[in-house]
Motif scaffolding. Structure first.
Motif, PDB file in Angstrom:
ATOM      1  N   PRO A  72       0.805  -1.226   0.000  1.00  0.00           N
ATOM      2  CA  PRO A  72       0.000   0.000   0.000  1.00  0.00           C
ATOM      3  C   PRO A  72       0.839   1.279   0.000  1.00  0.00           C
ATOM      4  O   PRO A  72       0.375   2.331  -0.439  1.00  0.00           O
ATOM      5  CB  PRO A  72      -0.824  -0.110   1.285  1.00  0.00           C
ATOM      6  CG  PRO A  72      -0.835  -1.564   1.613  1.00  0.00           C
ATOM      7  CD  PRO A  72       0.499  -2.079   1.154  1.00  0.00           C
ATOM      8  N   LYS A  73       2.090   1.197   0.507  1.00  0.00           N
ATOM      9  CA  LYS A  73       2.954   2.380   0.553  1.00  0.00           C
ATOM     10  C   LYS A  73       3.410   2.818  -0.826  1.00  0.00           C
ATOM     11  O   LYS A  73       3.743   3.993  -1.031  1.00  0.00           O
ATOM     12  CB  LYS A  73       4.170   2.100   1.446  1.00  0.00           C
ATOM     13  CG  LYS A  73       3.827   1.884   2.908  1.00  0.00           C
ATOM     14  CD  LYS A  73       5.082   1.599   3.719  1.00  0.00           C
ATOM     15  CE  LYS A  73       4.744   1.371   5.194  1.00  0.00           C
ATOM     16  NZ  LYS A  73       5.967   1.054   5.982  1.00  0.00           N
TER      17      LYS A  73
ATOM     18  N   ASN B 226      -6.849   4.250   1.798  1.00  0.00           N
ATOM     19  CA  ASN B 226      -7.826   5.235   2.257  1.00  0.00           C
ATOM     20  C   ASN B 226      -7.313   6.635   1.955  1.00  0.00           C
ATOM     21  O   ASN B 226      -6.164   6.819   1.527  1.00  0.00           O
ATOM     22  CB  ASN B 226      -8.113   5.052   3.759  1.00  0.00           C
ATOM     23  CG  ASN B 226      -6.844   5.016   4.593  1.00  0.00           C
ATOM     24  OD1 ASN B 226      -6.064   5.979   4.582  1.00  0.00           O
ATOM     25  ND2 ASN B 226      -6.623   3.910   5.306  1.00  0.00           N
ATOM     26  N   GLU B 227      -8.153   7.620   2.180  1.00  0.00           N
ATOM     27  CA  GLU B 227      -7.794   9.018   1.895  1.00  0.00           C
ATOM     28  C   GLU B 227      -6.663   9.503   2.802  1.00  0.00           C
ATOM     29  O   GLU B 227      -5.818  10.297   2.379  1.00  0.00           O
ATOM     30  CB  GLU B 227      -9.025   9.906   2.041  1.00  0.00           C
ATOM     31  CG  GLU B 227     -10.088   9.662   0.965  1.00  0.00           C
ATOM     32  CD  GLU B 227     -11.245  10.634   1.080  1.00  0.00           C
ATOM     33  OE1 GLU B 227     -11.183  11.541   1.940  1.00  0.00           O
ATOM     34  OE2 GLU B 227     -12.213  10.490   0.299  1.00  0.00           O
ATOM     35  N   LYS B 228      -6.627   9.028   4.045  1.00  0.00           N
ATOM     36  CA  LYS B 228      -5.574   9.438   4.969  1.00  0.00           C
ATOM     37  C   LYS B 228      -4.198   9.014   4.461  1.00  0.00           C
ATOM     38  O   LYS B 228      -3.224   9.770   4.552  1.00  0.00           O
ATOM     39  CB  LYS B 228      -5.830   8.846   6.355  1.00  0.00           C
ATOM     40  CG  LYS B 228      -4.820   9.274   7.396  1.00  0.00           C
ATOM     41  CD  LYS B 228      -5.133   8.660   8.758  1.00  0.00           C
ATOM     42  CE  LYS B 228      -4.086   9.072   9.791  1.00  0.00           C
ATOM     43  NZ  LYS B 228      -4.382   8.482  11.130  1.00  0.00           N
ATOM     44  N   ASN B 229      -4.138   7.809   3.913  1.00  0.00           N
ATOM     45  CA  ASN B 229      -2.877   7.310   3.352  1.00  0.00           C
ATOM     46  C   ASN B 229      -2.575   7.894   1.977  1.00  0.00           C
ATOM     47  O   ASN B 229      -1.486   7.674   1.429  1.00  0.00           O
ATOM     48  CB  ASN B 229      -2.902   5.786   3.261  1.00  0.00           C
ATOM     49  CG  ASN B 229      -2.903   5.118   4.623  1.00  0.00           C
ATOM     50  OD1 ASN B 229      -2.503   5.725   5.615  1.00  0.00           O
ATOM     51  ND2 ASN B 229      -3.355   3.872   4.679  1.00  0.00           N
ATOM     52  N   LYS B 230      -3.563   8.599   1.420  1.00  0.00           N
ATOM     53  CA  LYS B 230      -3.418   9.251   0.112  1.00  0.00           C
ATOM     54  C   LYS B 230      -3.021   8.264  -0.991  1.00  0.00           C
ATOM     55  O   LYS B 230      -2.232   8.590  -1.873  1.00  0.00           O
ATOM     56  CB  LYS B 230      -2.392  10.392   0.198  1.00  0.00           C
ATOM     57  CG  LYS B 230      -2.802  11.497   1.165  1.00  0.00           C
ATOM     58  CD  LYS B 230      -1.767  12.610   1.202  1.00  0.00           C
ATOM     59  CE  LYS B 230      -2.203  13.712   2.159  1.00  0.00           C
ATOM     60  NZ  LYS B 230      -1.204  14.814   2.231  1.00  0.00           N
TER      61      LYS B 230
ATOM     62  N   GLN C 283      -5.811  12.546 -14.772  1.00  0.00           N
ATOM     63  CA  GLN C 283      -5.090  13.515 -13.944  1.00  0.00           C
ATOM     64  C   GLN C 283      -4.211  12.819 -12.909  1.00  0.00           C
ATOM     65  O   GLN C 283      -3.073  13.242 -12.646  1.00  0.00           O
ATOM     66  CB  GLN C 283      -6.090  14.443 -13.243  1.00  0.00           C
ATOM     67  CG  GLN C 283      -6.816  15.392 -14.190  1.00  0.00           C
ATOM     68  CD  GLN C 283      -7.985  16.098 -13.518  1.00  0.00           C
ATOM     69  OE1 GLN C 283      -8.166  15.995 -12.307  1.00  0.00           O
ATOM     70  NE2 GLN C 283      -8.776  16.809 -14.300  1.00  0.00           N
ATOM     71  N   ALA C 284      -4.720  11.741 -12.334  1.00  0.00           N
ATOM     72  CA  ALA C 284      -3.946  10.991 -11.346  1.00  0.00           C
ATOM     73  C   ALA C 284      -2.703  10.375 -11.979  1.00  0.00           C
ATOM     74  O   ALA C 284      -1.615  10.395 -11.372  1.00  0.00           O
ATOM     75  CB  ALA C 284      -4.814   9.900 -10.716  1.00  0.00           C
TER      76      ALA C 284
ATOM     77  N   TRP D 105       4.145  12.339  -5.664  1.00  0.00           N
ATOM     78  CA  TRP D 105       3.490  11.102  -6.082  1.00  0.00           C
ATOM     79  C   TRP D 105       4.490  10.075  -6.620  1.00  0.00           C
ATOM     80  O   TRP D 105       4.098   8.987  -7.020  1.00  0.00           O
ATOM     81  CB  TRP D 105       2.430  11.397  -7.149  1.00  0.00           C
ATOM     82  CG  TRP D 105       1.254  12.184  -6.653  1.00  0.00           C
ATOM     83  CD1 TRP D 105       1.269  13.393  -6.050  1.00  0.00           C
ATOM     84  CD2 TRP D 105      -0.127  11.805  -6.734  1.00  0.00           C
ATOM     85  NE1 TRP D 105       0.002  13.815  -5.745  1.00  0.00           N
ATOM     86  CE2 TRP D 105      -0.885  12.867  -6.160  1.00  0.00           C
ATOM     87  CE3 TRP D 105      -0.803  10.706  -7.238  1.00  0.00           C
ATOM     88  CZ2 TRP D 105      -2.266  12.829  -6.082  1.00  0.00           C
ATOM     89  CZ3 TRP D 105      -2.190  10.673  -7.167  1.00  0.00           C
ATOM     90  CH2 TRP D 105      -2.913  11.719  -6.579  1.00  0.00           C
ATOM     91  N   LYS D 106       5.778  10.418  -6.594  1.00  0.00           N
ATOM     92  CA  LYS D 106       6.786   9.523  -7.161  1.00  0.00           C
ATOM     93  C   LYS D 106       6.990   8.257  -6.324  1.00  0.00           C
ATOM     94  O   LYS D 106       7.643   7.312  -6.764  1.00  0.00           O
ATOM     95  CB  LYS D 106       8.123  10.262  -7.310  1.00  0.00           C
ATOM     96  CG  LYS D 106       8.147  11.296  -8.432  1.00  0.00           C
ATOM     97  CD  LYS D 106       8.102  10.622  -9.806  1.00  0.00           C
ATOM     98  CE  LYS D 106       8.121  11.637 -10.938  1.00  0.00           C
ATOM     99  NZ  LYS D 106       9.421  12.278 -11.132  1.00  0.00           N
TER     100      LYS D 106
END
Length: 215
Positions: A24-25, A47-51, A64-65, A75-76
């Motif tokens: 997930p990281k 989740n949103e907290k982990n972006k 866009q993502a 985002w790299k």
């Protein structure tokens, strides 16, 4: 050039579950079906907290993502992007434009999906993009069956989405065991020659990515 993979299969065949072992990281999960994931504890991973989790059925948001993952330093950290499913994008766009008449909307739909898949190939070299897609199995009068990616509209059928992927794995459940089919067997499944030793492999995208990296 990024690595682009398609996992195709019927609903319940294990497409989403195949992503369970991704880190997930370093994974961005884009949930285009907006239904959540399919293993215990996924909410604490994505989740949103982990972006690292985006819930959208707009192809423009996915586009866009992908641009951010490719170009934005923040985002790299992402090495894998999962887009689950292509059909979620197609059906949502079709429904939003259901009152429109004429041929143009089907051309626009085909172009939108085609452009997204094409763009996925042009991202940074250390990135893997995994699309998932539903399939449909067609039968002719002689009883011949053929399974391919399910699309919205004849324009996408003519384009043949599978032609944009070097690797299309067919997910399926055989005697309670979830597998990936790596080579065509009355289907559009395919993989680079020599990448996989067997025609059927374990349903685990991490092992698939590792095999393709070594290839």
């Amino acid at each position: 050039m990024s690595r682009v993979i398609c996992i195709a299969g019927e609903s319940g065949s294990g497409k989403t579950t195949a992503m369970r072992n991704l880190d997930p990281k370093t994974t961005l999960y884009i949930d285009c079906d907006k239904k959540g994931l399919s293993w215990k504890g996924w909410r604490t991973q994505y989740n949103e907290k982990n972006k690292n989790y985006i819930r959208t059925d707009f192809a423009s948001v996915v586009e866009q993502a992908l641009k951010k993952v490719d170009q934005d330093q923040n985002w790299k950290r992402f090495q894998v992007v999962v887009i689950d499913t292509l059909n979620g994008l197609m059906v949502a766009d079709e429904m939003r434009r259901s009152k429109e008449k004429g041929y143009d909307k089907w051309v626009d739909l085909a172009a939108c999906v085609w452009d997204l898949v094409c763009h996925a190939h042009d991202l940074r070299d250390d990135l893997t993009i995994v699309f998932t897609a539903h399939t449909q199995t067609e039968h002719d009068e002689a009883g011949y069956m053929f399974t391919r990616i399910k699309t919205s509209g004849k324009k996408l059928d003519k384009i043949c989405l599978e032609s944009k992927f070097n690797t299309v794995l067919l997910s399926k459940c055989v005697d309670g065991k979830y597998l990936f089919e790596t080579q065509a067997n009355n289907s559009t499944a395919k993989s680079p020659m020599g990448a996989f030793a067997e025609k059927e492999i374990e349903n685990d995208i991490v092992k698939v990515i590792k095999a393709l990296e070594e290839f």
